[in-house]
Enzyme design. Structure first.
Site, mmCIF file in Angstrom:
data_model
loop_
_atom_site.group_PDB
_atom_site.id
_atom_site.type_symbol
_atom_site.label_atom_id
_atom_site.label_comp_id
_atom_site.label_asym_id
_atom_site.label_seq_id
_atom_site.Cartn_x
_atom_site.Cartn_y
_atom_site.Cartn_z
ATOM 1 N N LYS A 69 0.856 -1.188 0.000
ATOM 2 C CA LYS A 69 0.000 0.000 0.000
ATOM 3 C C LYS A 69 0.885 1.229 0.000
ATOM 4 O O LYS A 69 2.007 1.199 0.524
ATOM 5 C CB LYS A 69 -0.882 0.016 1.248
ATOM 6 C CG LYS A 69 -2.102 0.900 1.113
ATOM 7 C CD LYS A 69 -3.217 0.183 0.356
ATOM 8 C CE LYS A 69 -4.438 1.032 0.178
ATOM 9 N NZ LYS A 69 -5.510 0.262 -0.472
HETATM 10 P P1 NAD Z 1 -13.233 8.190 -2.978
HETATM 11 O O1 NAD Z 1 -12.255 9.207 -2.586
HETATM 12 O O2 NAD Z 1 -13.645 8.072 -4.396
HETATM 13 O O3 NAD Z 1 -14.600 8.398 -2.132
HETATM 14 C C1 NAD Z 1 -14.642 8.533 -0.759
HETATM 15 C C2 NAD Z 1 -16.038 9.008 -0.379
HETATM 16 O O4 NAD Z 1 -16.146 9.056 1.040
HETATM 17 C C3 NAD Z 1 -16.373 10.402 -0.872
HETATM 18 O O5 NAD Z 1 -17.739 10.457 -1.232
HETATM 19 C C4 NAD Z 1 -16.132 11.270 0.355
HETATM 20 O O6 NAD Z 1 -16.873 12.497 0.330
HETATM 21 C C5 NAD Z 1 -16.624 10.336 1.413
HETATM 22 N N1 NAD Z 1 -16.148 10.652 2.765
HETATM 23 C C6 NAD Z 1 -14.930 11.080 3.154
HETATM 24 N N2 NAD Z 1 -14.906 11.248 4.475
HETATM 25 C C7 NAD Z 1 -16.136 10.895 4.920
HETATM 26 C C8 NAD Z 1 -16.746 10.845 6.191
HETATM 27 N N3 NAD Z 1 -16.071 11.181 7.291
HETATM 28 N N4 NAD Z 1 -18.033 10.449 6.273
HETATM 29 C C9 NAD Z 1 -18.721 10.094 5.179
HETATM 30 N N5 NAD Z 1 -18.196 10.101 3.951
HETATM 31 C C10 NAD Z 1 -16.928 10.514 3.833
HETATM 32 O O7 NAD Z 1 -12.666 6.811 -2.416
HETATM 33 P P2 NAD Z 1 -13.043 5.343 -2.884
HETATM 34 O O8 NAD Z 1 -12.087 4.932 -3.933
HETATM 35 O O9 NAD Z 1 -14.508 5.260 -3.143
HETATM 36 O O10 NAD Z 1 -12.661 4.515 -1.575
HETATM 37 C C11 NAD Z 1 -13.539 4.421 -0.469
HETATM 38 C C12 NAD Z 1 -13.040 3.317 0.446
HETATM 39 O O11 NAD Z 1 -13.006 2.091 -0.279
HETATM 40 C C13 NAD Z 1 -11.632 3.481 1.028
HETATM 41 O O12 NAD Z 1 -11.601 2.912 2.299
HETATM 42 C C14 NAD Z 1 -10.770 2.656 0.082
HETATM 43 O O13 NAD Z 1 -9.571 2.214 0.699
HETATM 44 C C15 NAD Z 1 -11.702 1.507 -0.177
HETATM 45 N N6 NAD Z 1 -11.394 0.765 -1.390
HETATM 46 C C16 NAD Z 1 -11.380 1.399 -2.594
HETATM 47 C C17 NAD Z 1 -11.103 0.655 -3.729
HETATM 48 C C18 NAD Z 1 -11.157 1.276 -5.086
HETATM 49 O O14 NAD Z 1 -11.021 0.531 -6.072
HETATM 50 N N7 NAD Z 1 -11.371 2.555 -5.227
HETATM 51 C C19 NAD Z 1 -10.800 -0.712 -3.629
HETATM 52 C C20 NAD Z 1 -10.843 -1.311 -2.368
HETATM 53 C C21 NAD Z 1 -11.134 -0.562 -1.256
#
Ligand code: NAD
Length: 459
Positions: free
Chosen positions: A116
């Site tokens: 990571k």
């Molecule tokens: P992103 O940045 O696209 O979206 C994050 C979302 O969470 C946004 O809508 C943001 O406004 C919201 N957010 C931030 N702080 C917040 C809070 N305190 N309360 C409520 N909402 C809040 O990120 P993503 O790619 O969608 O990733 C989200 C999660 O999924 C992370 O934990 C990431 O590690 C995990 N993840 C992502 C992927 C991927 O392919 N993108 C894969 C596996 C895991």
């Protein structure tokens, strides 16, 4: 590694040590020693790389920004895991996320290890030019340890295909003449990314929930009907009726999971709430998710926060505080924002009986234990949110072959892989008294132990 991850890894190892049918070639003191070695290997990362990126900003200031790449374990293949741009990034968090990647890849039989990366910035505070330079410097500082057969980053919170394209281009110029397409995944499709990669995690999150609660339960109904297992009883009580779903986080993962739920009309479920970093939107009749997704795509990723914005969009919703999404009286809560959202202080306020972890580690160890004891089904991150890394694997393969799959082929391969994992895990979960997270960890640790043993590494 966070205490929750390490304690479940350790209890998985303890259970496997006791089960002498597992790795029967290891006996007596040698067996004990081998499992002690495994504990040490899995509880610590192989390498921690940290740098301070020196960035001359467009505004004339020069800053030094902490940046990490942590390589947890490469037993199953090259290190693999996202790069996060967020102000809370720190070594402990990145190390835990790297360990989760090792377990996730092992669980789904993806031939990668776990890594990571992170950069401690709020990307909204920087110009596009600054962000481009930060991406270039990140690759520059870590170029010796990255590469298609060494360590392959992907997007995470705060990064996307734009950043991966910039990083791959930098890698290509630092290492001319070497293969570079597989050095980063989550790239744009024109730049060798895979069709379907952007949607893969969110689609996988919804698919995991749907498969467990509908396809699997319906097929195994007779077999499961006599079970006393509290999780099977929870699942049965939800299996045949329309469900209210709330989604925390409306970014890459949350918005796609919400859209999938909205479009899955034959199940008659409703997405009654979504939230982001600013707000929760609620409508007991169900929200117009496509309109909200359209809005966020042209509003820097943010949901509407005012009555005026909602009425312009013709979306009916009550505007609530950001964290209200967690406490609504819904059946299913999909967590797709950040870690540690449900914890000791708020766990008693949670009403949903099914929680799906789209985000990594959104439920702390204490909350996990408390809710699991009450029969709440928590579909863990390493099971539910693996769609991204699975399609990243397909992207890596396509980059090597320079042959590209259609979107339908990608999603079919993705769902086949996730189905295979769930068909291995779910019978045991509904038969045992252990939470689903424990089942998934045992399975992942078995895979890692077996390969380490075959490699002669357990001494
Ligand atoms: P992103 O940045 O696209 O979206 C994050 C979302 O969470 C946004 O809508 C943001 O406004 C919201 N957010 C931030 N702080 C917040 C809070 N305190 N309360 C409520 N909402 C809040 O990120 P993503 O790619 O969608 O990733 C989200 C999660 O999924 C992370 O934990 C990431 O590690 C995990 N993840 C992502 C992927 C991927 O392919 N993108 C894969 C596996 C895991």
């Amino acid at each position: 590694m966070a205490s929750q991850t390490s304690s479940i890894v350790q209890s998985s190892l303890d259970a496997l040590l006791e089960d002498e049918s597992f790795l029967p070639g290891l006996t007596g003191q040698t067996r004990k020693q081998a499992f002690t070695s495994l504990g040490a290997i899995l509880s610590t990362p192989n390498h921690i790389h940290k740098s301070f990126l020196r960035i001359p900003l467009e505004n004339g200031k020069v800053v030094r920004i902490p940046a990490f790449r942590i390589q947890h374990n490469d037993t199953l293949g090259p290190y693999k895991g996202g790069i996060r741009f967020h102000e809370s990034v720190n070594e402990e968090e990145v190390a835990n996320l790297a360990a989760l990647m090792t377990l996730k890849n092992a669980l789904h039989e993806v031939p990668f290890g776990g890594g990571k990366g992170g950069v401690a910035i709020n990307p909204r505070d920087y110009t596009v030019k600054d962000l481009h330079l930060i991406c270039q410097k990140y690759v520059h500082y870590f170029s010796d340890i990255l590469g298609p057969d060494k360590d392959i980053p992907a997007p995470d919170v705060g990064t996307g295909d734009r950043e991966m394209d910039w990083m791959m281009a930098e890698y290509k110029s630092i290492r001319p003449g070497t293969t570079y397409r597989g050095s980063f995944t989550g790239k744009s499709v024109v730049n060798g990314g895979s069709l379907g990669r952007r949607e893969a995690t969110g689609k996988g999150v919804y698919f995991t929930f749907r498969y467990m609660l509908h396809d699997f339960l319906n097929e195994k109904r007779k077999w499961l009907s006599g079970t006393e297992n509290k999780f099977a009883q929870t699942a049965f009580s939800y299996a045949d009726r329309p469900l209210d779903i709330a989604v925390q986080g409306f970014g890459n993962v949350g918005s796609v999971a919400a859209l999938e739920a909205y479009r899955c009309t034959h199940l008659k479920n409703k997405v009654v709430a979504v939230s982001d970093r600013n707000v929760t939107l609620y409508n007991s009749e169900g929200l117009d998710i496509p309109a909200l997704a359209e809005f966020t795509s042209s509003n820097d990723g943010d949901l509407p926060t005012t009555e005026e914005e909602l009425s312009k969009l013709k979306v009916k919703a009550e505007i609530m505080d950001r964290d209200e999404v967690l406490y609504l009286d819904v059946d299913v809560l999909m967590l797709a924002a950040l870690e540690d959202q449900i914890h000791q202080e708020n766990m008693k306020q949670i009403k949903a009986r099914i929680i799906v972890e789209g985000a990594n580690a959104p439920v702390t160890g204490e909350a996990d234990e408390f809710l699991s004891d009450k029969g709440v089904i928590i579909v863990p991150d390493i099971l539910a949110n693996a769609g991204g890394v699975i399609v990243s694997y397909f992207e890596w393969l396509q980059g090597r072959e320079t042959q590209f799959y259609s979107e339908d082929e990608v999603f079919k391969l993705l769902f086949d892989k996730m189905t295979a994992t769930m068909d291995t895990i779910l019978p045991q979960f509904f038969g045992d008294p252990f939470p689903l997270r424990q089942n998934c960890y045992i399975h992942a640790v078995m895979k890692l132990s077996t390969i380490s043993y075959r490699h002669g590494k357990l001494y």
